[in-house]
Write a protein that holds these residues in place. Sequence first.
Motif, PDB file in Angstrom:
ATOM      1  N   MET A 189      49.998  39.248  65.500  1.00 14.99           N
ATOM      2  CA  MET A 189      49.393  39.747  66.724  1.00 14.99           C
ATOM      3  C   MET A 189      47.898  40.012  66.490  1.00 14.99           C
ATOM      4  N   THR A 190      47.084  39.569  67.413  1.00 16.87           N
ATOM      5  CA  THR A 190      45.646  39.739  67.312  1.00 16.87           C
ATOM      6  C   THR A 190      45.279  41.199  67.559  1.00 16.87           C
ATOM      7  N   ALA A 191      44.505  41.766  66.646  1.00 18.79           N
ATOM      8  CA  ALA A 191      44.098  43.166  66.766  1.00 18.79           C
ATOM      9  C   ALA A 191      43.187  43.350  67.977  1.00 18.79           C
ATOM     10  N   LYS A 192      43.426  44.424  68.732  1.00 24.47           N
ATOM     11  CA  LYS A 192      42.613  44.767  69.898  1.00 24.47           C
ATOM     12  C   LYS A 192      41.590  45.837  69.512  1.00 24.47           C
ATOM     13  N   ILE A 193      40.513  45.883  70.296  1.00 25.89           N
ATOM     14  CA  ILE A 193      39.404  46.796  70.030  1.00 25.89           C
ATOM     15  C   ILE A 193      39.091  47.586  71.294  1.00 25.89           C
ATOM     16  N   LEU A 194      39.185  48.900  71.221  1.00 22.45           N
ATOM     17  CA  LEU A 194      38.728  49.768  72.307  1.00 22.45           C
ATOM     18  C   LEU A 194      37.214  49.840  72.206  1.00 22.45           C
ATOM     19  N   VAL A 195      36.508  49.577  73.283  1.00 22.49           N
ATOM     20  CA  VAL A 195      35.044  49.543  73.225  1.00 22.49           C
ATOM     21  C   VAL A 195      34.447  50.414  74.332  1.00 22.49           C
ATOM     22  N   SER A 196      33.382  51.134  73.984  1.00 22.65           N
ATOM     23  CA  SER A 196      32.660  51.957  74.964  1.00 22.65           C
ATOM     24  C   SER A 196      32.159  51.078  76.102  1.00 22.65           C
ATOM     25  N   ALA A 197      32.460  51.484  77.338  1.00 21.28           N
ATOM     26  CA  ALA A 197      32.077  50.698  78.514  1.00 21.28           C
ATOM     27  C   ALA A 197      30.566  50.481  78.592  1.00 21.28           C
ATOM     28  N   CYS A 198      29.773  51.463  78.181  1.00 20.53           N
ATOM     29  CA  CYS A 198      28.313  51.310  78.254  1.00 20.53           C
ATOM     30  C   CYS A 198      27.832  50.168  77.366  1.00 20.53           C
ATOM     31  N   LEU A 199      28.532  49.923  76.251  1.00 22.73           N
ATOM     32  CA  LEU A 199      28.153  48.827  75.351  1.00 22.73           C
ATOM     33  C   LEU A 199      28.430  47.464  75.975  1.00 22.73           C
ATOM     34  N   MET A 200      29.349  47.438  76.942  1.00 25.53           N
ATOM     35  CA  MET A 200      29.701  46.188  77.615  1.00 25.53           C
ATOM     36  C   MET A 200      28.869  45.983  78.889  1.00 25.53           C
ATOM     37  N   GLY A 201      27.845  46.817  79.070  1.00 24.48           N
ATOM     38  CA  GLY A 201      26.928  46.646  80.193  1.00 24.48           C
ATOM     39  C   GLY A 201      27.279  47.425  81.438  1.00 24.48           C
ATOM     40  N   HIS A 202      28.293  48.273  81.378  1.00 24.33           N
ATOM     41  CA  HIS A 202      28.657  49.090  82.539  1.00 24.33           C
ATOM     42  C   HIS A 202      27.725  50.306  82.632  1.00 24.33           C
ATOM     43  N   ALA A 203      27.206  50.569  83.809  1.00 21.02           N
ATOM     44  CA  ALA A 203      26.265  51.678  84.019  1.00 21.02           C
ATOM     45  C   ALA A 203      27.041  52.980  84.176  1.00 21.02           C
ATOM     46  N   VAL A 204      27.548  53.517  83.057  1.00 19.90           N
ATOM     47  CA  VAL A 204      28.405  54.699  83.080  1.00 19.90           C
ATOM     48  C   VAL A 204      27.843  55.877  82.293  1.00 19.90           C
ATOM     49  N   ARG A 205      26.698  55.690  81.664  1.00 23.00           N
ATOM     50  CA  ARG A 205      26.128  56.784  80.871  1.00 23.00           C
ATOM     51  C   ARG A 205      25.701  57.942  81.779  1.00 23.00           C
TER      52      ARG A 205
END
Length: 168
Positions: A1-17
């Motif tokens: 099974m391919t390992a999944k990665i939880l990632v901060s939304a702001c790093l993915m370009g979402h304006a959530v800061r």
Amino acid sequence: MTAKILVSACLMGHAVRYDGAAKPLCHPALERWRAEGRLVTLCPEMSAGMPVPRPPAEIEAGKTGASILSGSGRVLEKTGSDVTEAFRHGAENALALARATNCRFALLIDGSPSCGSSLVYDGSFNGERVRGEGVTAALLRRNGIEVFSDREVDMLVERLARDDEAAP
């Protein structure tokens, strides 16, 4: 099974800061992981119902994410409001999502009172950072999820390569 990665939304370009901005991370590995379906995106504060924008928040001086989890510290907004429970709730949401989606790794923005994995602001609201981790990073680590900062993408690439080699 391919390992999944939880990632901060702001790093993915979402304006959530807190200031309504994003902090997009440009790295070829992110695009590859996205194409492979490995990324699970979350902003802990948004998941806890905090607004955007919102006042800046910092863990009080001398405390860390682990202090918040143990009940011996607080997260305070610059206005003085205590937002500890929202940060705890956001961390719990992140852990629940990581478990539900089989994330064994997390890639989080450093410095944040939620996502900081090696640095957090010192509680003075003067822009000074100190060694420490945020509430979400602390809870994920406590539950066996390997946490990497936005400055450690290459380390995560190497760690995932080892993990993929060991997979049946």
